[in-house]
Design a protein around this motif. Structure first.
Motif, mmCIF file in Angstrom:
data_model
loop_
_atom_site.group_PDB
_atom_site.id
_atom_site.type_symbol
_atom_site.label_atom_id
_atom_site.label_comp_id
_atom_site.label_asym_id
_atom_site.label_seq_id
_atom_site.Cartn_x
_atom_site.Cartn_y
_atom_site.Cartn_z
ATOM 1 N N LEU A 42 0.838 -1.198 0.000
ATOM 2 C CA LEU A 42 0.000 0.000 0.000
ATOM 3 C C LEU A 42 0.874 1.249 0.000
ATOM 4 O O LEU A 42 1.838 1.360 0.759
ATOM 5 C CB LEU A 42 -0.909 0.016 1.236
ATOM 6 C CG LEU A 42 -1.865 -1.172 1.363
ATOM 7 C CD1 LEU A 42 -2.456 -1.228 2.760
ATOM 8 C CD2 LEU A 42 -2.978 -1.086 0.329
ATOM 9 N N PHE A 43 0.511 2.186 -0.857
ATOM 10 C CA PHE A 43 1.185 3.482 -0.907
ATOM 11 C C PHE A 43 0.150 4.589 -0.715
ATOM 12 O O PHE A 43 -0.990 4.470 -1.176
ATOM 13 C CB PHE A 43 1.891 3.688 -2.247
ATOM 14 C CG PHE A 43 3.082 2.818 -2.456
ATOM 15 C CD1 PHE A 43 4.354 3.254 -2.131
ATOM 16 C CD2 PHE A 43 2.934 1.540 -2.978
ATOM 17 C CE1 PHE A 43 5.458 2.445 -2.327
ATOM 18 C CE2 PHE A 43 4.029 0.726 -3.182
ATOM 19 C CZ PHE A 43 5.301 1.178 -2.851
ATOM 20 N N LEU A 44 0.570 5.648 -0.068
ATOM 21 C CA LEU A 44 -0.271 6.827 0.087
ATOM 22 C C LEU A 44 0.271 7.937 -0.808
ATOM 23 O O LEU A 44 1.424 8.363 -0.655
ATOM 24 C CB LEU A 44 -0.282 7.286 1.539
ATOM 25 C CG LEU A 44 -1.228 8.447 1.860
ATOM 26 C CD1 LEU A 44 -2.667 8.069 1.597
ATOM 27 C CD2 LEU A 44 -1.055 8.878 3.305
ATOM 28 N N HIS A 45 -0.523 8.374 -1.761
ATOM 29 C CA HIS A 45 -0.167 9.503 -2.617
ATOM 30 C C HIS A 45 -0.866 10.734 -2.055
ATOM 31 O O HIS A 45 -2.094 10.762 -1.916
ATOM 32 C CB HIS A 45 -0.625 9.247 -4.052
ATOM 33 C CG HIS A 45 -0.483 10.446 -4.946
ATOM 34 N ND1 HIS A 45 -1.310 10.672 -6.022
ATOM 35 C CD2 HIS A 45 0.390 11.497 -4.915
ATOM 36 C CE1 HIS A 45 -0.959 11.792 -6.620
ATOM 37 N NE2 HIS A 45 0.068 12.317 -5.959
ATOM 38 N N SER A 46 -0.079 11.736 -1.739
ATOM 39 C CA SER A 46 -0.658 12.966 -1.204
ATOM 40 C C SER A 46 0.032 14.167 -1.824
ATOM 41 O O SER A 46 1.081 14.057 -2.458
ATOM 42 C CB SER A 46 -0.512 13.011 0.315
ATOM 43 O OG SER A 46 0.854 13.076 0.656
ATOM 44 N N ARG A 47 -0.577 15.315 -1.623
ATOM 45 C CA ARG A 47 -0.017 16.561 -2.118
ATOM 46 C C ARG A 47 -0.320 17.643 -1.097
ATOM 47 O O ARG A 47 -1.424 17.703 -0.534
ATOM 48 C CB ARG A 47 -0.624 16.920 -3.478
ATOM 49 C CG ARG A 47 -0.058 18.193 -4.095
ATOM 50 C CD ARG A 47 -0.643 18.456 -5.476
ATOM 51 N NE ARG A 47 -0.164 19.709 -6.027
ATOM 52 C CZ ARG A 47 0.982 19.860 -6.683
ATOM 53 N NH1 ARG A 47 1.750 18.794 -6.889
ATOM 54 N NH2 ARG A 47 1.368 21.030 -7.150
#
Length: 555
Positions: A503-508
């Motif tokens: 699992l990866f979390l992509h955020s900005r």
């Protein structure tokens, strides 16, 4: 043009607030975080592990304590021990049925010996067993410590299942230790676990960036993935986007992201054959694997007065490979993180004008990034040895400082000659924490990535903030106060049979430190930092020396 462009670490998250009272009433968050010796708060700290300046990793049985600049505790390691019973002044034991097990003794000369389970025995007048090792380490021989900090503050819920404001939230990490970025916690099925730090160094909207973080502790619970994001520093945090990347892949395959969000498979990872610094010291034990041995020199000049280190690593090059993936586990150093606030504060009453320039003028932002790459404070150039000499072939972006992640940097080896690859890095002292480096020669495998949007997101007061996290736009989820928390939930798709899940979390997002913006700018220091090569590192060294002097006077 002073600023900070740290990058690459993780991002926001939370938990389903309505109506999952069971998850939010009485939940606790747990951290084991690295700190520098100068950042110990005092005897109340629970020291779990430490590394010494000569490269020894010591794990403690429960935790060690600090007393009079000495760390003392009982290690989790054990060695055979035997002593004649007549040399023992005191015996502490426990009975298991008919057998008596000796747990602890005090010798006639005052030494205390504790034994590993099941304890020691007394046979023929000799007490013997596996003895735990007691350590006393002077603080000036300690490089880095890991301390346990827990926030067990309860979250109150109003009727109708809505979250009420907490009377007070005990934040686990003091602002003096942590200078930037949100903290992200993953629900592991029983508790929230500190799992990520996103967009470190994005100190203004003009530096806003995307972040890609593996969530190693996140587990599905009731068909949902639950995350929590917290503001634990004196800053306002702005999160623009958050989505979960779910990857079901062949068992045993490792994944890592690059700076741009590309996911890479790792199946042929080669550690360095050698790693030496400018003085010829062997750094391979520090850099050959991801562990608690982290190479993090303090912000002091070397014997020649230089603030630049130099590390040369040699790797195998099978079949004259022309492309390779550098896999690096590095982070911004603890002192480097502290310097973000220190350098921004130099701008005094002109800080807001500087922010406006960075936010509104692309050329100003580009100049800042160029300065950062020149100084290598928060972006570390990677050089490859070629027939023409050392050539820059990429850069590693800082993150952390509490959580470092594997990052992939693709490298072109087409100009390299021979069966070895030599890489060089030149980190300024005090700004980098280097854990491991490796080269992976495998071809990337095709991956199927499911990008999942959150289905619920609420802030500390129970207000719906879901729309703020769905797309990169002008609508931000904002956490302006120390103690603010956000809770977010994602659906957990059924895993594909015969696969493992990563699992990866992509955020900005970005953040603004809470600085007064008062007083005259320190123009001399700003000029030194902006215009003199190495000026920022020398400024950091001067502040480090001042801090040490003040601390020693206080003792």
């Amino acid at each position: 043009m002073l600023g900070v462009v740290v990058m690459r670490q993780r991002t926001v998250a939370g938990v389903l607030l309505v109506p999952l009272v069971a998850y939010l009433a009485g939940c606790s968050t747990h951290k084991i975080v690295p700190i520098a010796p100068t950042q110990l708060k005092g005897p109340q700290e629970r020291i779990v592990e430490l590394t010494t300046t000569d490269g020894q990793l010591i794990k403690f049985d429960t935790w060690a304590r600090l007393d009079n600049a000495v760390v003392s505790g009982v290690g989790s390691d054990a060695t055979p021990f035997a002593i004649p019973a007549d040399q023992v002044a005191r015996v502490d034991s426990a009975r298991e049925g008919a057998k008596e097990k000796i747990l602890r003794i005090v010798t006639r000369d005052g030494k205390e010996i504790q034994f590993m389970p099941p304890g020691a025995t007394n046979r023929d007048g000799v007490i013997s067993g596996q003895a735990k090792h007691s350590y006393t380490i002077p603080l000036d021989k300690v490089q880095r410590l890991w301390v346990q900090r827990t926030d067990a503050g309860r979250t109150a819920l109003l009727t109708l299942g809505l979250l009420a404001a907490t009377a007070a939230i005990a934040i686990a990490i003091a602002a003096a230790t942590k200078e930037s970025c949100p903290f992200v916690y993953s629900w592991d099925g029983t508790k929230f676990v500190f799992d990520a730090e996103p967009y470190g160094g994005a100190t203004s909207r003009g530096l806003e960036r995307d972040d890609y973080a593996e969530l190693q502790h996140l587990r599905a619970d009731g068909g949902r993935y639950r995350l929590m994001v917290t503001n634990e520093v004196r800053e306002t945090q702005y999160t623009n986007l958050m989505e979960l990347w779910v990857v079901d892949h062949r068992p045993g395959l490792s994944l890592a992201a690059d700076e741009w969000g590309g996911l890479h498979t790792l199946a042929d990872v080669r550690p360095p054959l050698s790693a030496v610094d400018r003085e010829g010291h062997d750094l391979r034990p520090w850099l050959e694997k991801t562990d608690k041995l982290i190479w993090e020199p303090p912000a002091v000049p070397d014997a020649a007065g230089s603030m630049r280190g130099e590390i040369v690593m040699s790797f195998p090059r099978p079949n004259e490979a022309r492309r390779v993936k550098l896999v690096a586990n590095v982070a911004t150093g603890l002192w480097g993180s502290h310097m973000i606030r220190e350098m921004l504060a130099l701008r005094g009453r002109e800080l807001d004008a500087w922010y406006a320039s960075i936010d509104g003028d692309p050329a100003a932002g580009q100049a800042l990034r160029a300065w950062n790459l020149r100084e290598e404070l928060y972006a570390l150039k990677v050089e490859v040895e070629e027939p023409t000499g050392w050539e820059v072939r990429g850069a590693l972006i800082g993150g952390g400082p509490f959580i470092a992640e594997n990052r992939v940097l693709p490298l072109d080896l087409s100009a390299v000659r021979g069966d070895r690859v030599r890489l060089r890095i030149r980190p300024p002292a005090g700004f980098w924490a280097l854990n491991s480096f490796a080269l992976d020669y495998s071809q990337d495998r095709e991956l199927t990535v499911s990008k999942i949007a959150p289905i619920e997101a609420r802030d500390t007061r129970g207000i719906d903030v879901l729309q703020s996290l769905k797309a990169p736009d002008d609508d931000y989820y904002t956490m302006p106060e120390t103690g603010d928390r956000g809770y977010v939930v994602f659906p957990a798709p059924e895993p594909r049979p015969g696969t493992e899940r990563t699992l990866f979390l992509h955020s900005r997002g970005y953040y603004r430190l809470h600085l007064t913006g008062e007083g005259e700018p320190d123009r001399a220091a700003l000029k030194q930092i902006a215009e003199e090569p190495g000026g920022a590192a020398r400024f950091a060294a001067a502040r480090f020396a001042r801090w040490q002097s003040e601390r020693h006077r206080a003792e």
